[in-house]
Write a protein that holds these residues in place. Sequence first.
Motif, PDB file in Angstrom:
ATOM      1  N   LEU A   4      18.318  14.972  14.991  1.00 10.58           N
ATOM      2  CA  LEU A   4      17.441  14.105  14.205  1.00 10.58           C
ATOM      3  C   LEU A   4      18.273  13.063  13.460  1.00 10.58           C
ATOM      4  N   VAL A   5      17.818  11.825  13.511  1.00 12.08           N
ATOM      5  CA  VAL A   5      18.503  10.744  12.811  1.00 12.08           C
ATOM      6  C   VAL A   5      17.480   9.972  11.996  1.00 12.08           C
ATOM      7  N   GLU A   6      17.703   9.934  10.683  1.00 10.87           N
ATOM      8  CA  GLU A   6      16.805   9.202   9.800  1.00 10.87           C
ATOM      9  C   GLU A   6      17.301   7.767   9.610  1.00 10.87           C
ATOM     10  N   SER A   7      16.370   6.886   9.336  1.00 14.36           N
ATOM     11  CA  SER A   7      16.702   5.499   9.004  1.00 14.36           C
ATOM     12  C   SER A   7      15.581   4.925   8.162  1.00 14.36           C
ATOM     13  N   GLY A   8      15.842   3.752   7.586  1.00 19.67           N
ATOM     14  CA  GLY A   8      14.806   3.047   6.846  1.00 19.67           C
ATOM     15  C   GLY A   8      14.915   3.148   5.340  1.00 19.67           C
ATOM     16  N   GLY A   9      15.850   3.925   4.844  1.00 18.69           N
ATOM     17  CA  GLY A   9      16.021   4.009   3.409  1.00 18.69           C
ATOM     18  C   GLY A   9      16.618   2.733   2.850  1.00 18.69           C
ATOM     19  N   GLY A  10      16.644   2.646   1.523  1.00 12.48           N
ATOM     20  CA  GLY A  10      17.214   1.466   0.893  1.00 12.48           C
ATOM     21  C   GLY A  10      16.852   1.388  -0.565  1.00 12.48           C
ATOM     22  N   LEU A  11      17.103   0.220  -1.130  1.00  6.25           N
ATOM     23  CA  LEU A  11      16.802  -0.044  -2.534  1.00  6.25           C
ATOM     24  C   LEU A  11      15.542  -0.889  -2.605  1.00  6.25           C
ATOM     25  N   PHE A 104       6.631  26.450   9.433  1.00  7.80           N
ATOM     26  CA  PHE A 104       6.983  25.204   8.762  1.00  7.80           C
ATOM     27  C   PHE A 104       6.056  24.997   7.573  1.00  7.80           C
ATOM     28  N   PRO A 105       6.520  24.555   6.424  1.00  6.34           N
ATOM     29  CA  PRO A 105       7.850  24.025   6.125  1.00  6.34           C
ATOM     30  C   PRO A 105       8.853  25.037   5.586  1.00  6.34           C
ATOM     31  N   SER A 106       8.501  26.312   5.547  1.00  5.52           N
ATOM     32  CA  SER A 106       9.404  27.271   4.912  1.00  5.52           C
ATOM     33  C   SER A 106      10.704  27.486   5.689  1.00  5.52           C
ATOM     34  N   ARG A 107      10.651  27.342   7.019  1.00  4.04           N
ATOM     35  CA  ARG A 107      11.849  27.609   7.818  1.00  4.04           C
ATOM     36  C   ARG A 107      12.062  26.552   8.894  1.00  4.04           C
ATOM     37  N   PRO A 108      12.481  25.349   8.486  1.00  2.08           N
ATOM     38  CA  PRO A 108      12.833  24.346   9.499  1.00  2.08           C
ATOM     39  C   PRO A 108      14.017  24.820  10.335  1.00  2.08           C
ATOM     40  N   VAL A 109      14.059  24.351  11.551  1.00  2.00           N
ATOM     41  CA  VAL A 109      15.136  24.760  12.455  1.00  2.00           C
ATOM     42  C   VAL A 109      16.222  23.692  12.546  1.00  2.00           C
ATOM     43  N   TYR A 110      15.803  22.435  12.575  1.00  2.00           N
ATOM     44  CA  TYR A 110      16.738  21.316  12.734  1.00  2.00           C
ATOM     45  C   TYR A 110      16.628  20.378  11.544  1.00  2.00           C
ATOM     46  N   TRP A 111      17.776  19.811  11.164  1.00  5.18           N
ATOM     47  CA  TRP A 111      17.826  18.884  10.037  1.00  5.18           C
ATOM     48  C   TRP A 111      18.582  17.620  10.425  1.00  5.18           C
ATOM     49  N   GLY A 112      18.150  16.514   9.822  1.00  3.54           N
ATOM     50  CA  GLY A 112      18.912  15.289   9.931  1.00  3.54           C
ATOM     51  C   GLY A 112      19.911  15.194   8.782  1.00  3.54           C
ATOM     52  N   GLN A 113      20.635  14.079   8.750  1.00  2.90           N
ATOM     53  CA  GLN A 113      21.675  13.887   7.737  1.00  2.90           C
ATOM     54  C   GLN A 113      21.155  13.252   6.463  1.00  2.90           C
ATOM     55  N   GLY A 114      19.981  12.684   6.508  1.00 10.85           N
ATOM     56  CA  GLY A 114      19.386  12.106   5.319  1.00 10.85           C
ATOM     57  C   GLY A 114      19.529  10.600   5.240  1.00 10.85           C
TER      58      GLY A 114
END
Length: 121
Positions: A4-11, A104-114
């Motif tokens: 998983l790859v997150e994007s779109g964050g910012g100020l 889900f959401p108590s036990r997600p299996v895969y995570w992105g980096q944030g």
Amino acid sequence: QVQLVESGGGLVQTGGSLRLSCAASGRGFSTYAVGWFRQAPGRERDFVGYITWSGGTTYSSDSVKGRFTLSRDNAQNTVYLQMNNLKPEDTALYYCAAGYSETFPSRPVYWGQGTQVTVSS
């Protein structure tokens, strides 16, 4: 295995909008529930909301539900979090996670980096 790859964050200023994306690679993504969590400095990671493979959504609170909207495009292996009317308290590192709907959401299996979201007052 799913990556998983997150994007779109910012100020952004208070009242602004951002759309976060969670792009997945690997098999089986379209069958997983996918959710967003966030962690502010000095605080524990909190659940924001998730969307099932069929498009059903659950949000953590009425405040988030009225401002944030989850959607997914299984053909593109991507889940979106549209965030409107952002507030300084929304500032956090936002994580995407995927897992089985039954736990889900108590036990997600895969995570992105944030991806970092910062809302200025």
